[in-house]
Design an enzyme around this catalytic site. Structure first.
Site, short mmCIF file in Angstrom:
data_model
loop_
_atom_site.label_atom_id
_atom_site.label_comp_id
_atom_site.label_asym_id
_atom_site.label_seq_id
_atom_site.Cartn_x
_atom_site.Cartn_y
_atom_site.Cartn_z
N GLU A 129 0.84 -1.20 0.00
CA GLU A 129 0.00 0.00 0.00
C GLU A 129 0.88 1.25 0.00
OE1 GLU A 129 -3.41 2.02 2.91
OE2 GLU A 129 -2.04 0.48 3.67
N CYS A 160 -5.36 -2.49 2.77
CA CYS A 160 -5.24 -2.34 4.22
C CYS A 160 -6.39 -3.06 4.94
CB CYS A 160 -5.15 -0.87 4.59
SG CYS A 160 -4.55 -0.59 6.28
N LYS A 219 -9.35 2.30 -2.91
CA LYS A 219 -9.91 1.87 -1.63
C LYS A 219 -11.25 2.55 -1.37
CE LYS A 219 -8.52 1.40 3.24
NZ LYS A 219 -7.47 1.70 4.24
#
Length: 492
Positions: free
Chosen positions: A264, A374, A322
């Site tokens: 990430e 994440c 995301k």
């Protein structure tokens, strides 16, 4: 046995409260990295005995709150590290914020205990209400379902066999039912039903682990998962950006895999600020391997910023942004009310991102890959939205925010549960750990050492098909829980 129950009934309210808090703290050792999956069976059984001895709902609420403070105070202490050590918040305010979060989370088992005492048949209503409270915690205020009880049973407990059927919240219920059965062995003369329940849980889960819910498709693909080990203190420093870009470039050049995955926000600059020659060189290396590279980077689109993963290589360039952002970490809820925290106390980069919308898997390295970023992989029903199209799951993370705590190991355990729930392999590429290759049964095939720069190589197999959990998500758990509570209420 009589001695134990006699002591519990005669203990003062302070002794009971302290014991509840200690039981909560001990339960943390059921989760990764300790993985003593049998321990929550015992601590929860002891807690239910305490609840059974309590006279009023208020007393049970207090005991549930104490247990929650012990569980979350020990289990997520690392929030303090992210706020103080890396976020720059004063130690006293970081400690206060961490305590407030733990206290808020502790309200859920406390409310479950209170309602169980109200509903009656506490040993059987408490498991249903506790699991429901964990489910509510997964979505209220965008959700923070860390340390949901069911995670402690992956991957080695027989109860993990139920994960592809009822998901992690259903397994939380079954774990509590097992603990209730153990408690019944101590306080009821009729022990046969309790033994039957334990046998059904143990044997049923063991048999379900043998069911091949999904089937392999295609040939395995070679993978390389990069762990740069970039310290969070310098990750976004302009003075170190060039060094980080060069390090990841060199690591990519060393790989010979078809699917190369970077963590990430591995590249600490905006995508449109990267030199075209840098991206072209990464792409050419992936093309030489007849595959693709997936890299975490921040994209800017029309004055909005996205935490994204983009592909470079043989396939057309694709991206995933995301969608489930971290409150106070990636976006500021009620900015007019809480904006002063960032202005005066907290100094975190990328704290005002926008949400992505696409849930479509990416076609890279010849595989249909469901990407999540994440802590998105803590939300099982959201991961299931990419299935059955996605045949392989990839998680890219940066848990360097939590230092050398066991947050990264806990996070990896959540990925193990996602693998079991979906019947898919999971690849994890992280900045400092836990980088790993996880098979569809939740077993860690390869695990890079933490806090080291590592290229983890191996093979990944794609799978097709649907587990029952992918079919119905959390609805089976919710319907069965509601039916169970109605049955208990009617019997009363």
């Amino acid at each position: 046995m009589r001695v134990i129950t006699a002591w519990l009934s005669q203990a003062s309210w302070m002794q009971q409260t302290v014991l509840s808090c200690l039981l909560g703290a001990l339960t943390v050792f059921g989760f990764a990295p300790f993985n003593l999956f049998w321990l929550p069976w015992l601590t929860l059984a002891a807690l239910l005995l305490l609840w059974q001895q309590a006279v009023t709902p208020a007393q049970v609420f207090r005991l549930g709150l104490a247990f929650g403070l012990g569980l979350y105070g020990v289990g997520i202490y690392w929030i303090y590290i992210s706020l103080h050590t890396f976020g720059g918040m004063p130690w006293w305010f970081a400690g206060f914020c961490t305590f407030c979060l733990c206290a808020f989370m502790a309200l859920f088992p406390a409310l479950a205990a209170y309602l169980a005492k109200k509903v009656g048949h506490l040993l059987w209503s408490a498991p249903l209400l506790w699991a429901l409270s964990d489910w509510v915690r997964s979505w209220i205020f965008t959700g923070f379902p860390w340390l949901t009880l069911g995670y402690s049973q992956a991957p080695d407990s027989p109860l993990s066999g139920f994960l592809p059927v009822v998901g992690v919240y259903g397994v939380s219920t079954l774990l509590m039912l097992g603990a209730a059965s153990l408690a019944c062995l101590l306080i009821t003369p009729q022990r046969k039903p309790a033994f039957i329940m334990l046998a059904l849980l143990w044997l049923g889960g063991s048999l379900l682990t043998l069911v091949p819910w999904t089937q392999p498709t295609g040939k395995p693909v070679s993978v390389a998962l990069l762990q740069g080990n970039i310290s969070q203190t310098i990750k976004w420093s302009p003075e170190h950006a060039e060094q980080t870009l060069r390090q990841y470039f060199d690591m990519v050049q060393q790989t010979q895999a078809q699917l190369i995955v970077l963590p990430e926000t591995a590249l600490p600059v905006l995508l449109d600020q990267l030199a075209p020659s840098y991206l072209d060189a990464l792409k050419q290396h992936a093309v030489q391997q007849k595959g693709d590279l997936l890299v975490g980077v921040v994209e800017s689109k029309q004055d909005q910023y996205f935490n994204s993963a983009i592909s470079l290589g043989s396939s057309p360039t694709q991206s995933y942004s995301k969608s489930h952002l971290v409150p106070f970490g990636e976006f500021i809820p009620l900015k007019s009310l809480f904006g002063w925290i960032y202005r005066d106390w907290l100094h975190m980069p990328l704290s005002d991102l926008s949400r992505g919308t696409s849930k479509q898997p990416l076609l890279i390295a010849g595989q249909k890959v469901g990407v999540n970023i994440c802590y998105e992989d803590v939300f099982g029903e959201e991961i299931a939205q990419q299935l059955p199209q996605a045949e392989l799951l990839v998680n890219i993370s940066n848990d360097a925010w939590y230092g050398q705590s066991f947050a990264a190991d806990q996070h990896m355990q959540f990925s193990q549960v996602r693998a079991i729930e979906t019947g898919r392999m999971v690849l994890r590429s992280t900045n400092t750990g836990a980088t790993a290759i996880i098979d569809k049964n939740g077993q860690v095939l390869q695990h890079a050492p933490h806090d080291e720069a590592v290229i983890l190589t191996g093979e990944a197999q794609s799978y097709q098909g649907k587990t029952p959990y992918v079919w119905w998500g959390n609805w089976a758990f919710l319907v069965l829980s509601a039916a169970g509570l109605i049955w208990i209420r009617v019997r009363r």
